[in-house]
Scaffold this active site. Structure first.
Site, PDB file in Angstrom:
ATOM      1  CB  SER A 222      -0.901  -0.051   1.159  1.00  0.00           C
ATOM      2  OG  SER A 222      -1.560   1.324   1.209  1.00  0.00           O
TER       3      SER A 222
ATOM      4  CE1 TYR B 161      -5.568   5.351  -1.406  1.00  0.00           C
ATOM      5  CE2 TYR B 161      -4.266   3.978  -0.237  1.00  0.00           C
ATOM      6  CZ  TYR B 161      -5.669   4.248  -0.453  1.00  0.00           C
ATOM      7  OH  TYR B 161      -6.673   3.582  -0.047  1.00  0.00           O
TER       8      TYR B 161
ATOM      9  CB  THR C 235      -5.868   3.672  -5.153  1.00  0.00           C
ATOM     10  OG1 THR C 235      -5.342   2.547  -4.829  1.00  0.00           O
ATOM     11  CG2 THR C 235      -7.246   3.817  -4.551  1.00  0.00           C
TER      12      THR C 235
ATOM     13  CE  LYS D 272      -7.107  -2.041  -4.127  1.00  0.00           C
ATOM     14  NZ  LYS D 272      -8.419  -1.340  -3.655  1.00  0.00           N
TER      15      LYS D 272
ATOM     16  CG  HIS E 236     -11.355   1.236  -1.076  1.00  0.00           C
ATOM     17  ND1 HIS E 236     -10.451   1.981  -2.106  1.00  0.00           N
ATOM     18  CD2 HIS E 236     -10.668   1.320   0.105  1.00  0.00           C
ATOM     19  CE1 HIS E 236      -9.275   2.286  -1.290  1.00  0.00           C
ATOM     20  NE2 HIS E 236      -9.616   1.878  -0.097  1.00  0.00           N
TER      21      HIS E 236
END
Length: 341
Positions: A105, A128, A154, A213, A237
């Site tokens: 992540s 992110y 994402t 994503k 999510h």
């Protein structure tokens, strides 16, 4: 020595503070999407063919040309330090023990180098942050140098959702992770400004394959493929962003038809058992990502708990494949799975 997935979940819940457990288990607002993910998977049945020689069941597949011994990867999850002191590094060790690919992540408290050094297993990176492009370009260079195999942006966190379990408990995961050694850039509005122009910039900035994503519509899937995206991740999510939206498994077939082999496809959202994985693969995914399932293993027993969890899941897939008369995950067809009431 866990032997079933439910007992791992129970052990994790018993060991975690209530706020940490709710952060991992919860969804947004009414948690309709969270429940819908599971409900939609339960409403799918698997065709059962008999008198097939299933002494050998082949679970091997590939993702973006990377060989995988089985079709499950670990989804990126922020805040893993709330579930184990070693956080993402410990998850990486567990993933390697389970011979599965881990998505790190971009909201991690660990640097990409530290996680890569913790384990030699296969890794891809979830991005992110797209606010400060100089910061992002430097991060992407570090991701490439550390041996990650893909960068997956994402795209469904334009704003942070109202996760009422956390709000009610006055718990701020961001505050709990604010002293992380790999902090976010200072621009807090970057997700709301994210557009297709950022995807194009990303393709020009890194040599790695690009994924998106949070794709849930055929229109976005087509535009992604046209933009040169090589990995389409069908995801809501895990029910943690837009409430009352479609289940990921229900969005998958139309997206798979639209992509038509032009990109690899991952799906997540409620996938927790071996039969769930078969359903996702049959309906068009190249691989299935699990989040909470691996998270409970991490909380229950660190890397060993992750490895045990994934080993049980692998055995569930193999057993269910054999009982369904299927001998290879790569040859699963859509008619293997059908809707029931």
């Amino acid at each position: 020595p866990f032997v079933t997935l439910p007992e791992i979940h129970r052990a994790a819940r018993a060991r975690l503070p209530r706020t940490s457990y709710d952060f991992g288990a919860g969804g947004t607002e009414t948690e309709t999407t969270l429940r819908r993910n599971r409900r939609s998977l339960r409403r799918l049945a698997i065709r059962q063919d008999v008198l097939v020689d299933v002494r050998q069941v082949d679970l091997s597949t590939s993702l973006l040309g990377v060989p995988l011994s089985w079709p499950v990867v670990i989804a990126p999850m922020g805040g893993l330090v709330l579930f184990h002191p070693e956080g993402d590094a410990e998850m990486a060790r567990g993933a390697a023990k389970a011979d599965t690919l881990q998505f790190l992540s971009g909201a991690t408290g660990w640097s990409v180098e530290a996680v890569a050094a913790a384990s030699p297993g296969l890794k891809m990176f979830q991005l992110y942050h797209m606010g400060d492009r100089a910061w992002v370009a430097d991060l992407l260079a570090r991701v490439e140098a550390s041996g990650y195999l893909c960068v997956c942006l994402t795209v469904d966190v334009q704003v942070y959702s109202r996760r009422e379990r956390d709000i009610t408990a006055r718990f701020s995961p961001r505050e709990a992770m604010s002293k992380a050694p790999n902090p976010r850039p200072p621009d807090s509005e970057y997700p709301a400004r994210l557009t297709w122009a950022d995807v194009e910039w990303l393709r020009k900035t890194t040599r790695l394959p690009i994924g998106l994503k949070g794709i849930m519509t055929t229109r976005d899937a087509r535009r992604a493929v046209d933009a040169g995206v090589e990995l389409i991740w069908v995801s809501n999510h895990g029910g943690r962003q837009l409430d009352a939206t479609q289940a990921s498994i229900d969005a998958l077939p139309a997206v798979a038809d639209t992509v038509a082999g032009a990109a690899s496809i991952i799906v997540d959202g409620g996938f927790a058992r071996g039969t769930d994985v078969i359903k996702g693969l049959a309906w068009g995914a190249s691989a299935v990502a699990v989040g909470r399932t691996a998270l409970w293993g991490l909380a229950a027993d660190g890397a060993a708990g992750v490895a045990c969890t994934m080993d049980i899941l692998r055995r569930e897939i193999r057993t269910s494949m054999a009982l369904a008369g299927q001998t290879s995950v790569r040859s699963l067809t859509r008619d293997v799975v059908f809707r029931v009431d």
